[in-house]
Structure formats: C-alpha cells, structure tokens
Write a protein that holds these residues in place. Structure first.
Motif, PDB file in Angstrom:
ATOM      1  N   ASN A  75      17.417  -5.008  35.005  1.00  0.00           N
ATOM      2  CA  ASN A  75      16.975  -4.058  35.882  1.00  0.00           C
ATOM      3  C   ASN A  75      16.435  -2.976  35.200  1.00  0.00           C
ATOM      4  O   ASN A  75      16.178  -3.188  33.604  1.00  0.00           O
ATOM      5  N   ALA A  76      15.903  -1.727  35.628  1.00  0.00           N
ATOM      6  CA  ALA A  76      14.947  -0.940  35.026  1.00  0.00           C
ATOM      7  C   ALA A  76      15.736  -0.225  33.777  1.00  0.00           C
ATOM      8  O   ALA A  76      15.102   0.122  32.655  1.00  0.00           O
ATOM      9  N   VAL A  77      16.997   0.097  33.762  1.00  0.00           N
ATOM     10  CA  VAL A  77      17.904   0.558  32.670  1.00  0.00           C
ATOM     11  C   VAL A  77      18.346  -0.284  31.785  1.00  0.00           C
ATOM     12  O   VAL A  77      18.858   0.137  30.717  1.00  0.00           O
ATOM     13  N   GLY A  78      18.594  -1.837  32.186  1.00  0.00           N
ATOM     14  CA  GLY A  78      19.136  -2.710  31.190  1.00  0.00           C
ATOM     15  C   GLY A  78      20.635  -2.433  31.198  1.00  0.00           C
ATOM     16  O   GLY A  78      21.238  -2.784  29.932  1.00  0.00           O
ATOM     17  N   SER A  79      21.252  -2.281  32.083  1.00  0.00           N
ATOM     18  CA  SER A  79      22.941  -2.067  32.152  1.00  0.00           C
ATOM     19  C   SER A  79      23.298  -2.582  33.445  1.00  0.00           C
ATOM     20  O   SER A  79      22.711  -2.420  34.450  1.00  0.00           O
ATOM     21  N   ASN A  80      24.620  -2.867  33.550  1.00  0.00           N
ATOM     22  CA  ASN A  80      25.264  -3.172  34.768  1.00  0.00           C
ATOM     23  C   ASN A  80      26.796  -2.774  34.676  1.00  0.00           C
ATOM     24  O   ASN A  80      27.540  -2.840  33.769  1.00  0.00           O
ATOM     25  N   VAL A  81      27.073  -2.108  35.661  1.00  0.00           N
ATOM     26  CA  VAL A  81      28.419  -1.523  35.685  1.00  0.00           C
ATOM     27  C   VAL A  81      29.437  -2.222  36.951  1.00  0.00           C
ATOM     28  O   VAL A  81      28.831  -2.120  38.109  1.00  0.00           O
ATOM     29  N   THR A  82      30.337  -2.947  36.388  1.00  0.00           N
ATOM     30  CA  THR A  82      31.348  -3.668  37.293  1.00  0.00           C
ATOM     31  C   THR A  82      32.626  -2.693  37.538  1.00  0.00           C
ATOM     32  O   THR A  82      33.171  -2.488  36.488  1.00  0.00           O
ATOM     33  N   THR A  83      32.597  -2.246  38.823  1.00  0.00           N
ATOM     34  CA  THR A  83      33.876  -1.213  38.802  1.00  0.00           C
ATOM     35  C   THR A  83      34.847  -1.862  39.527  1.00  0.00           C
ATOM     36  O   THR A  83      34.879  -2.720  40.554  1.00  0.00           O
ATOM     37  N   VAL A  84      36.135  -1.300  39.088  1.00  0.00           N
ATOM     38  CA  VAL A  84      37.334  -1.890  39.908  1.00  0.00           C
ATOM     39  C   VAL A  84      37.920  -0.582  40.142  1.00  0.00           C
ATOM     40  O   VAL A  84      38.712   0.313  39.233  1.00  0.00           O
ATOM     41  N   ASN A  85      37.873  -0.111  41.309  1.00  0.00           N
ATOM     42  CA  ASN A  85      38.607   1.029  42.015  1.00  0.00           C
ATOM     43  C   ASN A  85      39.166   0.981  43.313  1.00  0.00           C
ATOM     44  O   ASN A  85      39.403  -0.536  43.732  1.00  0.00           O
ATOM     45  N   VAL A  86      39.641   1.526  43.948  1.00  0.00           N
ATOM     46  CA  VAL A  86      40.302   1.484  45.155  1.00  0.00           C
ATOM     47  C   VAL A  86      39.645   0.933  46.327  1.00  0.00           C
ATOM     48  O   VAL A  86      40.299   0.243  47.271  1.00  0.00           O
ATOM     49  N   ASN A  87      38.246   0.992  46.172  1.00  0.00           N
ATOM     50  CA  ASN A  87      37.592   0.288  47.169  1.00  0.00           C
ATOM     51  C   ASN A  87      37.460  -1.158  47.316  1.00  0.00           C
ATOM     52  O   ASN A  87      37.115  -1.919  48.053  1.00  0.00           O
ATOM     53  N   THR A  94      46.550   5.917  45.384  1.00  0.00           N
ATOM     54  CA  THR A  94      47.459   6.977  44.955  1.00  0.00           C
ATOM     55  C   THR A  94      47.798   7.107  43.402  1.00  0.00           C
ATOM     56  O   THR A  94      48.367   7.849  43.083  1.00  0.00           O
ATOM     57  N   PHE A  95      47.438   5.979  42.642  1.00  0.00           N
ATOM     58  CA  PHE A  95      47.599   6.008  41.358  1.00  0.00           C
ATOM     59  C   PHE A  95      46.728   6.821  40.319  1.00  0.00           C
ATOM     60  O   PHE A  95      46.926   6.957  39.251  1.00  0.00           O
ATOM     61  N   GLY A  96      45.549   7.183  40.927  1.00  0.00           N
ATOM     62  CA  GLY A  96      44.630   8.037  40.057  1.00  0.00           C
ATOM     63  C   GLY A  96      44.085   7.216  38.967  1.00  0.00           C
ATOM     64  O   GLY A  96      43.776   8.208  37.778  1.00  0.00           O
ATOM     65  N   ILE A  97      43.831   6.002  38.819  1.00  0.00           N
ATOM     66  CA  ILE A  97      43.331   5.497  38.018  1.00  0.00           C
ATOM     67  C   ILE A  97      42.341   4.532  38.287  1.00  0.00           C
ATOM     68  O   ILE A  97      42.222   3.878  39.515  1.00  0.00           O
ATOM     69  N   SER A  98      41.117   4.021  37.561  1.00  0.00           N
ATOM     70  CA  SER A  98      40.391   3.221  37.819  1.00  0.00           C
ATOM     71  C   SER A  98      39.711   2.311  36.569  1.00  0.00           C
ATOM     72  O   SER A  98      39.915   2.976  35.617  1.00  0.00           O
ATOM     73  N   LEU A  99      38.856   1.451  36.505  1.00  0.00           N
ATOM     74  CA  LEU A  99      38.381   0.590  35.509  1.00  0.00           C
ATOM     75  C   LEU A  99      36.882   0.174  35.650  1.00  0.00           C
ATOM     76  O   LEU A  99      36.551  -0.169  36.821  1.00  0.00           O
ATOM     77  N   VAL A 100      36.138  -0.008  34.574  1.00  0.00           N
ATOM     78  CA  VAL A 100      34.832  -0.492  34.838  1.00  0.00           C
ATOM     79  C   VAL A 100      34.473  -1.337  33.422  1.00  0.00           C
ATOM     80  O   VAL A 100      35.155  -1.021  32.296  1.00  0.00           O
ATOM     81  N   ARG A 101      33.758  -2.406  33.877  1.00  0.00           N
ATOM     82  CA  ARG A 101      33.099  -3.048  32.448  1.00  0.00           C
ATOM     83  C   ARG A 101      31.576  -2.652  32.691  1.00  0.00           C
ATOM     84  O   ARG A 101      30.847  -2.688  33.702  1.00  0.00           O
ATOM     85  N   ILE A 102      31.197  -2.307  31.552  1.00  0.00           N
ATOM     86  CA  ILE A 102      29.633  -2.010  31.426  1.00  0.00           C
ATOM     87  C   ILE A 102      29.037  -3.075  30.448  1.00  0.00           C
ATOM     88  O   ILE A 102      29.523  -3.340  29.254  1.00  0.00           O
ATOM     89  N   ASP A 103      27.862  -3.860  30.938  1.00  0.00           N
ATOM     90  CA  ASP A 103      27.291  -4.648  29.967  1.00  0.00           C
ATOM     91  C   ASP A 103      25.707  -3.892  29.982  1.00  0.00           C
ATOM     92  O   ASP A 103      25.028  -3.291  30.768  1.00  0.00           O
ATOM     93  N   TYR A 104      25.263  -4.091  28.769  1.00  0.00           N
ATOM     94  CA  TYR A 104      24.062  -3.519  28.051  1.00  0.00           C
ATOM     95  C   TYR A 104      23.204  -4.655  27.668  1.00  0.00           C
ATOM     96  O   TYR A 104      23.696  -5.354  26.695  1.00  0.00           O
ATOM     97  N   ALA A 105      22.066  -4.819  27.981  1.00  0.00           N
ATOM     98  CA  ALA A 105      21.025  -5.570  27.420  1.00  0.00           C
ATOM     99  C   ALA A 105      20.511  -4.904  26.096  1.00  0.00           C
ATOM    100  O   ALA A 105      20.876  -3.853  25.864  1.00  0.00           O
ATOM    101  N   PRO A 106      19.900  -5.724  25.109  1.00  0.00           N
ATOM    102  CA  PRO A 106      19.623  -4.935  23.925  1.00  0.00           C
ATOM    103  C   PRO A 106      18.660  -3.941  24.534  1.00  0.00           C
ATOM    104  O   PRO A 106      17.633  -3.913  25.027  1.00  0.00           O
ATOM    105  N   ASN A 107      18.777  -2.623  23.750  1.00  0.00           N
ATOM    106  CA  ASN A 107      18.032  -1.427  24.199  1.00  0.00           C
ATOM    107  C   ASN A 107      18.194  -0.878  25.589  1.00  0.00           C
ATOM    108  O   ASN A 107      17.713   0.133  25.849  1.00  0.00           O
TER     109      ASN A 107
END
Length: 222
Positions: A75-87, A94-107
């Motif tokens: 994509n245009a920015v060379g990254s992707n965020v995989t989100t693990v949240n309440v959705n 109600t736990f007040g936490i979430s998690l993401v994995r972020i992948d980055y292409a070179p540059n």
C-alpha cells in the motif's frame, strides 16, 4: 479559621486521589467478565457492547487466532496494522486493553497518527525501527525519537502524535499493547487532507503556510 483551612486541604487531598480515576480511558470492570456482543441477549449495555449471558460464555470468547500471519504491506505507506480489540475479540470488553501487530515493508512506515483513548507500548519483533512522538504545544512540541532493534521497547503517551519507520532493507514486525479496549486511531495526513467533505483549502493553506494549490493537490491524493 483553622478548621476551614483543614477542610479546604482535605477536599484538595480527596480530589487528588480521585482525579486519576476520573480521567482513566476505560472504567474498571465490576464483574469477572462481560463478553461483548452487538445485540441484547438477556444482557446489559456496557462500554458500547451488550454483555453476553455468562452461562453461554466459552473459551472461544477470549481467543483470537492468526496474529502470526503477516499483514499485506502493499500500500502507499508500506505497512499494515492487524488489530485485536473489542470489535473482534468480545472477551476484551471492559478490560481496558487491546493489541496490534504491525508489519512494515522495507522503508515502510506507520505514518504519524494518534490514539485518542490509549497509551501504547511497543516491542520490536523483527527488524530495526525509527520511532518517536511529539509532545503537545504546552511542552514545546518536542520530538522524542529512538532507533529500536529486536527486543527493544518504546512507549507512546496517550493522545500524542507518534510514528514508526522501518530503517532496514528487510521486513520488520512489531507488537504493541494499548490501554483501551478500543483505542481509536487518527492518521494525521488522512484526517487533515482526506476529510469528507474537504476542509476549505484556504484554511489549511494558512495553517500550514503553503500555497492553496499545494493543499488542493494533497487533498486530491487523499
């Protein structure tokens, strides 16, 4: 007079104790769990979700597979965020936490953005990242930046603009935790130049001290 002074300081003390609780992003849970669902099913509405009937809750309500799978960075920015949240993981409700994995292409980069409801703590799993955040106007808009390698950790304060950039010639990966079940994200360039409807170019031209035609070109890109 002495009694009035004592009362005054007692009130200040109580306010100091309760203020951090009042400004917390997510309230503390009052039950073991409240698995979030989108429709009422013998439950109550809590933190934007209905609570699933506790007797029908299973281990799957607290389980999310596949965070080991790399995201698409084409994509245009060379990254992707995989989100693990309440959705997508109702057990987080109600736990007040979430998690993401972020992948980055070179540059590739996770461009300047902010989370309006969460502080973020990030750990590098692969590659080398340049990361940083900018303090608010009252603190002089100072840049706090660091180059991170595998195993390094960095914290981005709640609400402040921050970014990550892959300095390497190979893919990079980071895992980040956020102090909200649904932290939200505001990507600065998309928000400013890609709003719907568009912000008047003359407003942005004066704000960024640039030609209105340049603003229009940026708006067309977003």
């Amino acid at each position: 007079m002495a009694m009035k002074s004592l009362t005054y300081f007692a009130v200040l003390y109580l306010l100091a104790l309760t203020l951090p609780l009042a400004i917390a992003s997510d309230p503390s849970p009052l039950q073991d769990f409240c698995v979030g669902v989108n429709t009422p099913a013998n439950g109550v509405f809590v933190n934007g979700k209905f609570c699933k009937d506790p007797m029908t809750v299973s281990a799957d309500d607290f389980y999310f597979p596949g965070l080991n799978i790399a995201g698409n960075v084409n994509n245009a920015v060379g990254s992707n965020v995989t989100t693990v949240n309440v959705n997508n993981l109702g057990g987080l409700n109600t736990f007040g936490i979430s998690l993401v994995r972020i992948d980055y292409a070179p540059n590739g980069q996770n461009p300047p953005h902010t989370h309006p409801r969460a502080t973020e703590i990030l750990v590098v799993q692969q590659g080398t990242l340049l990361v940083g955040f900018v303090s608010s106007n009252q603190d002089g808009n100072r840049l706090f930046a660091k180059t991170l390698k595998v195993g390094d950790v960095f914290v981005f304060p709640e609400g402040l603009i921050h970014f990550q950039f892959n300095l390497g010639h190979t893919p990079a990966v980071a895992i980040a935790a956020l102090s909200s079940q649904n932290a939200g994200v505001i990507t600065i360039a998309n928000t400013v130049f890609g709003s719907n409807p568009r912000i008047d170019p003359n407003v942005l031209a004066r704000a960024f001290q640039m030609d209105p035609n340049v603003v229009r070109d940026l708006q067309n890109r977003f």
